[in-house]
Scaffold this motif. Structure first.
Motif, PDB file in Angstrom:
ATOM      1  N   LYS A   5     -38.744  30.781 -18.776  1.00  0.00           N
ATOM      2  CA  LYS A   5     -38.780  29.520 -18.048  1.00  0.00           C
ATOM      3  C   LYS A   5     -37.408  28.999 -17.638  1.00  0.00           C
ATOM      4  CE  LYS A   5     -42.314  26.085 -18.491  1.00  0.00           C
ATOM      5  NZ  LYS A   5     -43.076  25.229 -19.394  1.00  0.00           N
ATOM      6  N   PHE A   6     -36.433  29.231 -18.503  1.00  0.00           N
ATOM      7  CA  PHE A   6     -35.097  28.679 -18.234  1.00  0.00           C
ATOM      8  C   PHE A   6     -34.141  29.788 -17.821  1.00  0.00           C
ATOM      9  CE2 PHE A   6     -37.041  25.645 -21.155  1.00  0.00           C
ATOM     10  CZ  PHE A   6     -36.895  24.488 -20.403  1.00  0.00           C
TER      11      PHE A   6
ATOM     12  N   LYS B 222     -44.976   9.344 -21.497  1.00  0.00           N
ATOM     13  CA  LYS B 222     -43.951  10.193 -20.896  1.00  0.00           C
ATOM     14  C   LYS B 222     -44.628  11.098 -19.869  1.00  0.00           C
ATOM     15  CE  LYS B 222     -42.279  13.154 -23.610  1.00  0.00           C
ATOM     16  NZ  LYS B 222     -41.672  13.482 -24.854  1.00  0.00           N
TER      17      LYS B 222
ATOM     18  N   ARG C 219     -38.709  30.462 -23.781  1.00  0.00           N
ATOM     19  CA  ARG C 219     -37.589  29.878 -23.019  1.00  0.00           C
ATOM     20  C   ARG C 219     -37.046  30.860 -21.983  1.00  0.00           C
ATOM     21  NH1 ARG C 219     -35.005  25.060 -25.190  1.00  0.00           N
ATOM     22  NH2 ARG C 219     -33.413  25.551 -23.660  1.00  0.00           N
TER      23      ARG C 219
ATOM     24  N   ASN D 297     -37.203  13.574 -18.634  1.00  0.00           N
ATOM     25  CA  ASN D 297     -38.594  13.273 -18.314  1.00  0.00           C
ATOM     26  C   ASN D 297     -38.765  11.760 -18.432  1.00  0.00           C
ATOM     27  OD1 ASN D 297     -39.913  15.908 -17.913  1.00  0.00           O
ATOM     28  ND2 ASN D 297     -39.119  16.280 -19.960  1.00  0.00           N
TER      29      ASN D 297
ATOM     30  N   SER E 204     -31.959  21.645 -17.836  1.00  0.00           N
ATOM     31  CA  SER E 204     -32.700  20.496 -17.287  1.00  0.00           C
ATOM     32  C   SER E 204     -31.716  19.483 -16.734  1.00  0.00           C
ATOM     33  CB  SER E 204     -33.525  19.810 -18.370  1.00  0.00           C
ATOM     34  OG  SER E 204     -34.521  20.666 -18.809  1.00  0.00           O
TER      35      SER E 204
ATOM     36  N   ILE F 258     -30.736  16.502 -28.805  1.00  0.00           N
ATOM     37  CA  ILE F 258     -31.446  17.623 -28.182  1.00  0.00           C
ATOM     38  C   ILE F 258     -32.844  17.757 -28.799  1.00  0.00           C
ATOM     39  CG2 ILE F 258     -29.408  18.937 -27.473  1.00  0.00           C
ATOM     40  CD1 ILE F 258     -29.841  20.733 -29.951  1.00  0.00           C
ATOM     41  N   GLY F 259     -33.764  18.179 -27.965  1.00  0.00           N
ATOM     42  CA  GLY F 259     -35.133  18.281 -28.444  1.00  0.00           C
ATOM     43  C   GLY F 259     -35.891  19.347 -27.693  1.00  0.00           C
ATOM     44  N   ALA F 260     -36.852  19.944 -28.373  1.00  0.00           N
ATOM     45  CA  ALA F 260     -37.721  20.918 -27.709  1.00  0.00           C
ATOM     46  C   ALA F 260     -38.942  21.196 -28.575  1.00  0.00           C
ATOM     47  CB  ALA F 260     -36.970  22.223 -27.446  1.00  0.00           C
ATOM     48  N   TYR F 261     -40.057  21.378 -27.900  1.00  0.00           N
ATOM     49  CA  TYR F 261     -41.303  21.795 -28.547  1.00  0.00           C
ATOM     50  C   TYR F 261     -41.639  20.931 -29.774  1.00  0.00           C
ATOM     51  CZ  TYR F 261     -40.315  25.522 -25.350  1.00  0.00           C
ATOM     52  OH  TYR F 261     -40.010  26.204 -24.211  1.00  0.00           O
ATOM     53  N   GLY F 262     -41.533  19.612 -29.574  1.00  0.00           N
ATOM     54  CA  GLY F 262     -42.002  18.686 -30.600  1.00  0.00           C
ATOM     55  C   GLY F 262     -41.008  18.384 -31.708  1.00  0.00           C
TER      56      GLY F 262
ATOM     57  N   GLN G  43     -38.746  26.494 -13.203  1.00  0.00           N
ATOM     58  CA  GLN G  43     -38.741  25.201 -13.885  1.00  0.00           C
ATOM     59  C   GLN G  43     -37.962  24.222 -13.010  1.00  0.00           C
ATOM     60  OE1 GLN G  43     -39.108  22.404 -15.041  1.00  0.00           O
ATOM     61  NE2 GLN G  43     -39.466  22.823 -17.226  1.00  0.00           N
TER      62      GLN G  43
ATOM     63  N   GLN H 196     -26.877  13.963 -27.346  1.00  0.00           N
ATOM     64  CA  GLN H 196     -28.050  13.703 -26.509  1.00  0.00           C
ATOM     65  C   GLN H 196     -29.351  13.931 -27.271  1.00  0.00           C
ATOM     66  OE1 GLN H 196     -29.374  15.428 -23.247  1.00  0.00           O
ATOM     67  NE2 GLN H 196     -29.268  17.552 -23.845  1.00  0.00           N
TER      68      GLN H 196
ATOM     69  N   PRO I 217     -44.288  14.521 -17.507  1.00  0.00           N
ATOM     70  CA  PRO I 217     -43.479  15.711 -17.253  1.00  0.00           C
ATOM     71  C   PRO I 217     -42.996  15.697 -15.799  1.00  0.00           C
ATOM     72  CG  PRO I 217     -45.683  16.299 -18.058  1.00  0.00           C
ATOM     73  CD  PRO I 217     -45.705  14.843 -17.729  1.00  0.00           C
TER      74      PRO I 217
ATOM     75  N   ASP J 268     -47.311  25.745 -24.929  1.00  0.00           N
ATOM     76  CA  ASP J 268     -46.744  27.087 -24.701  1.00  0.00           C
ATOM     77  C   ASP J 268     -46.654  27.877 -26.004  1.00  0.00           C
ATOM     78  OD1 ASP J 268     -46.467  26.394 -22.106  1.00  0.00           O
ATOM     79  OD2 ASP J 268     -44.275  26.353 -22.054  1.00  0.00           O
TER      80      ASP J 268
HETATM   81  P1  NAP Z   1     -42.977  21.395 -21.413  1.00  0.00           P
HETATM   82  O1  NAP Z   1     -43.222  21.965 -22.755  1.00  0.00           O
HETATM   83  O2  NAP Z   1     -43.718  21.874 -20.226  1.00  0.00           O
HETATM   84  O3  NAP Z   1     -43.061  19.827 -21.476  1.00  0.00           O
HETATM   85  C1  NAP Z   1     -42.822  19.013 -20.329  1.00  0.00           C
HETATM   86  C2  NAP Z   1     -42.842  17.571 -20.756  1.00  0.00           C
HETATM   87  O4  NAP Z   1     -44.069  17.279 -21.399  1.00  0.00           O
HETATM   88  C3  NAP Z   1     -41.758  17.198 -21.737  1.00  0.00           C
HETATM   89  O5  NAP Z   1     -41.389  15.872 -21.470  1.00  0.00           O
HETATM   90  C4  NAP Z   1     -42.437  17.259 -23.067  1.00  0.00           C
HETATM   91  O6  NAP Z   1     -41.913  16.328 -23.979  1.00  0.00           O
HETATM   92  C5  NAP Z   1     -43.835  16.844 -22.722  1.00  0.00           C
HETATM   93  N1  NAP Z   1     -44.797  17.479 -23.631  1.00  0.00           N
HETATM   94  C6  NAP Z   1     -45.337  18.714 -23.511  1.00  0.00           C
HETATM   95  N2  NAP Z   1     -46.207  18.949 -24.511  1.00  0.00           N
HETATM   96  C7  NAP Z   1     -46.198  17.830 -25.277  1.00  0.00           C
HETATM   97  C8  NAP Z   1     -46.895  17.455 -26.461  1.00  0.00           C
HETATM   98  N3  NAP Z   1     -47.769  18.269 -27.052  1.00  0.00           N
HETATM   99  N4  NAP Z   1     -46.642  16.250 -26.978  1.00  0.00           N
HETATM  100  C9  NAP Z   1     -45.761  15.407 -26.396  1.00  0.00           C
HETATM  101  N5  NAP Z   1     -45.085  15.690 -25.282  1.00  0.00           N
HETATM  102  C10 NAP Z   1     -45.305  16.890 -24.724  1.00  0.00           C
HETATM  103  O7  NAP Z   1     -41.420  21.484 -21.083  1.00  0.00           O
HETATM  104  P2  NAP Z   1     -40.469  22.689 -20.706  1.00  0.00           P
HETATM  105  O8  NAP Z   1     -39.717  22.281 -19.528  1.00  0.00           O
HETATM  106  O9  NAP Z   1     -41.160  24.013 -20.765  1.00  0.00           O
HETATM  107  O10 NAP Z   1     -39.443  22.616 -21.953  1.00  0.00           O
HETATM  108  C11 NAP Z   1     -39.841  23.058 -23.224  1.00  0.00           C
HETATM  109  C12 NAP Z   1     -39.269  22.143 -24.257  1.00  0.00           C
HETATM  110  O11 NAP Z   1     -37.846  22.232 -24.246  1.00  0.00           O
HETATM  111  C13 NAP Z   1     -39.618  20.678 -24.026  1.00  0.00           C
HETATM  112  O12 NAP Z   1     -39.840  20.098 -25.273  1.00  0.00           O
HETATM  113  C14 NAP Z   1     -38.383  20.133 -23.364  1.00  0.00           C
HETATM  114  O13 NAP Z   1     -38.212  18.760 -23.593  1.00  0.00           O
HETATM  115  C15 NAP Z   1     -37.316  20.955 -24.074  1.00  0.00           C
HETATM  116  N6  NAP Z   1     -36.062  21.015 -23.329  1.00  0.00           N
HETATM  117  C16 NAP Z   1     -35.031  20.273 -23.795  1.00  0.00           C
HETATM  118  C17 NAP Z   1     -33.822  20.255 -23.158  1.00  0.00           C
HETATM  119  C18 NAP Z   1     -32.690  19.429 -23.704  1.00  0.00           C
HETATM  120  O14 NAP Z   1     -32.729  18.901 -24.790  1.00  0.00           O
HETATM  121  N7  NAP Z   1     -31.654  19.292 -22.950  1.00  0.00           N
HETATM  122  C19 NAP Z   1     -33.668  21.013 -22.005  1.00  0.00           C
HETATM  123  C20 NAP Z   1     -34.728  21.784 -21.551  1.00  0.00           C
HETATM  124  C21 NAP Z   1     -35.936  21.747 -22.233  1.00  0.00           C
HETATM  125  P3  NAP Z   1     -40.546  16.558 -24.785  1.00  0.00           P
HETATM  126  O15 NAP Z   1     -39.469  16.590 -23.775  1.00  0.00           O
HETATM  127  O16 NAP Z   1     -40.482  15.350 -25.658  1.00  0.00           O
HETATM  128  O17 NAP Z   1     -40.711  17.810 -25.543  1.00  0.00           O
END
Ligand code: NAP
Length: 331
Positions: free
Chosen positions: A217-218, A262, A214, A233, A229, A119-123, A289, A117, A264, A189
């Motif tokens: 939040k999680f 995209k 994390r 998104n 999640s 996986i991705g987080a924080y850029g 969250q 999938q 949120p 964050d």
């Molecule tokens: P968040 O940081 O509040 O972000 C919410 C949404 O806004 C996400 O779609 C994130 O994109 C986007 N976003 C926030 N800041 C951004 C920036 N500077 N540039 C581009 N897009 C931005 O999300 P959160 O729920 O606290 O989660 C933290 C991170 O963990 C996020 O990156 C989230 O995607 C990731 N996460 C991943 C999984 C997974 O892979 N299953 C599960 C939980 C959380 P992105 O999604 O592209 O980052």
């Protein structure tokens, strides 16, 4: 290798939901996987690959086939067995001063599930640091190496999720990491965390920060039944976003390219659908969250699916946006 019968899957998933698999095997080697596939083919039953079950929702009726849990261990240089724990590897890389995975700290699951999938987080997305993926082609039982490009990565998506990728089972992943890297602390964050502390972080400090953020939040998977999640998104057309802005002037967005943005989803769920922390029977939206659904008791797969559908309908009615689950349904 022992093939067991009637094995409960609920304990093998972080959602803590699911019936029995008719057959179950723990595959510690590539040969174990081959043997398992031959077994399933001989019995003319389907097979299903399981990592650590952190991103799936298994039906309460169970799985009428063979579940193959991948437990291939071993790390040789940057080639890692699919059954290794993701975060243990991240921790090890950070300790060894290797840059690239630190923003992906704290993500539950196995190495083998990470490319599926993307996986991705924080850029950072895992596609940024994958060199190649070793797979077993289950049609001819031969190992093949797929390049990063072959994996056709997308947002929480890859070739492995599409019909043409289904015949492959990931056995190893090879990473490309750097001794001299650049830290990415651009996400709000993370940036706020270090601004408050007033420090310029080291590699280890970025990992620690991500783990701490994390945690706030999680939900902790050892305490809650959840797959993290639940939804992706959504990515929508810029024009659609501009129309929505007229109705919801503070709706945030992040640019994907010239045509798409995209949104949120948690913002929509909190501010438009107002379902933060709302429970329906045994299933609820996590209060910290809203993208996360929680099994608060003995939730069934149907209850989760129904609630998820209700949420998707509400988002569609209020914004016109189609959302889809990130969690994979095992039917
Ligand atoms: P968040 O940081 O509040 O972000 C919410 C949404 O806004 C996400 O779609 C994130 O994109 C986007 N976003 C926030 N800041 C951004 C920036 N500077 N540039 C581009 N897009 C931005 O999300 P959160 O729920 O606290 O989660 C933290 C991170 O963990 C996020 O990156 C989230 O995607 C990731 N996460 C991943 C999984 C997974 O892979 N299953 C599960 C939980 C959380 P992105 O999604 O592209 O980052």
């Amino acid at each position: 290798m022992e093939i067991k019968e009637k094995v409960s899957l609920s304990d093998m998933t972080s959602f803590k939901i699911g019936g029995e698999a008719s057959y179950f095997v723990l595959a510690k080697t590539v040969d174990d996987i081959k043997e398992a596939i031959i077994f399933a083919n001989n019995k003319k039953i389907p097979w299903l690959v399981l990592g650590s079950g952190t991103n799936i929702l298994v039906n309460n009726e169970g799985y009428d086939g063979l579940v193959i849990k991948i437990d291939i261990k071993g790390i040789t240089g940057l080639k890692v067995g699919a059954g290794e724990n993701w975060d243990d590897f991240v921790s090890q890389c950070v300790k060894n001063g290797l840059y690239g995975l630190e923003n992906l700290s704290g993500i539950p699951g196995t190495i083998g599930a990470s490319p599926v999938q993307n996986i991705g987080a924080y850029g950072v997305e895992v596609k940024d640091v994958i060199e190649s993926v070793e797979v077993l082609n289950t049609e001819c039982l031969v190992l093949e190496t797929l390049s990063n490009k072959d994996c056709n990565f997308g947002y929480r998506d890859s070739f492995f999720k599409r019909p043409e990728g289904k015949k492959y089972i990931i056995t190893h992943v090879t990473f490309k990491l750097k001794k001299e890297g650049k830290l990415n602390i651009e996400y709000k964050d993370v940036r706020n965390y270090f601004t408050e502390k007033g420090i310029i972080p080291s590699l280890q400090e970025v990992r620690n920060a991500i783990l701490e953020i994390r945690k706030g939040k999680f939900p902790d998977l050892s305490k809650y039944g959840t797959a993290g999640s639940f939804f992706k998104n959504p990515i929508i057309k810029k024009e659609q976003y501009e129309k929505l802005l007229k109705k919801y002037p503070s709706m945030p967005n992040y640019k994907i390219d010239e045509l798409n943005v995209k949104i949120p989803l948690a913002w929509i769920l909190d501010n438009i659908c107002n379902i933060k922390g709302v429970r329906r029977g045994n299933v609820g939206v996590y209060e910290k969250q809203s993208l996360v659904l929680v099994n608060w008791g003995n939730a069934t797969s149907d209850e989760v699916k129904k609630y998820a559908k209700k949420i998707a309908i509400s988002v569609k009615q209020k914004t016109g946006i189609d959302i889809e689950p990130e969690v994979q349904y095992v039917l």
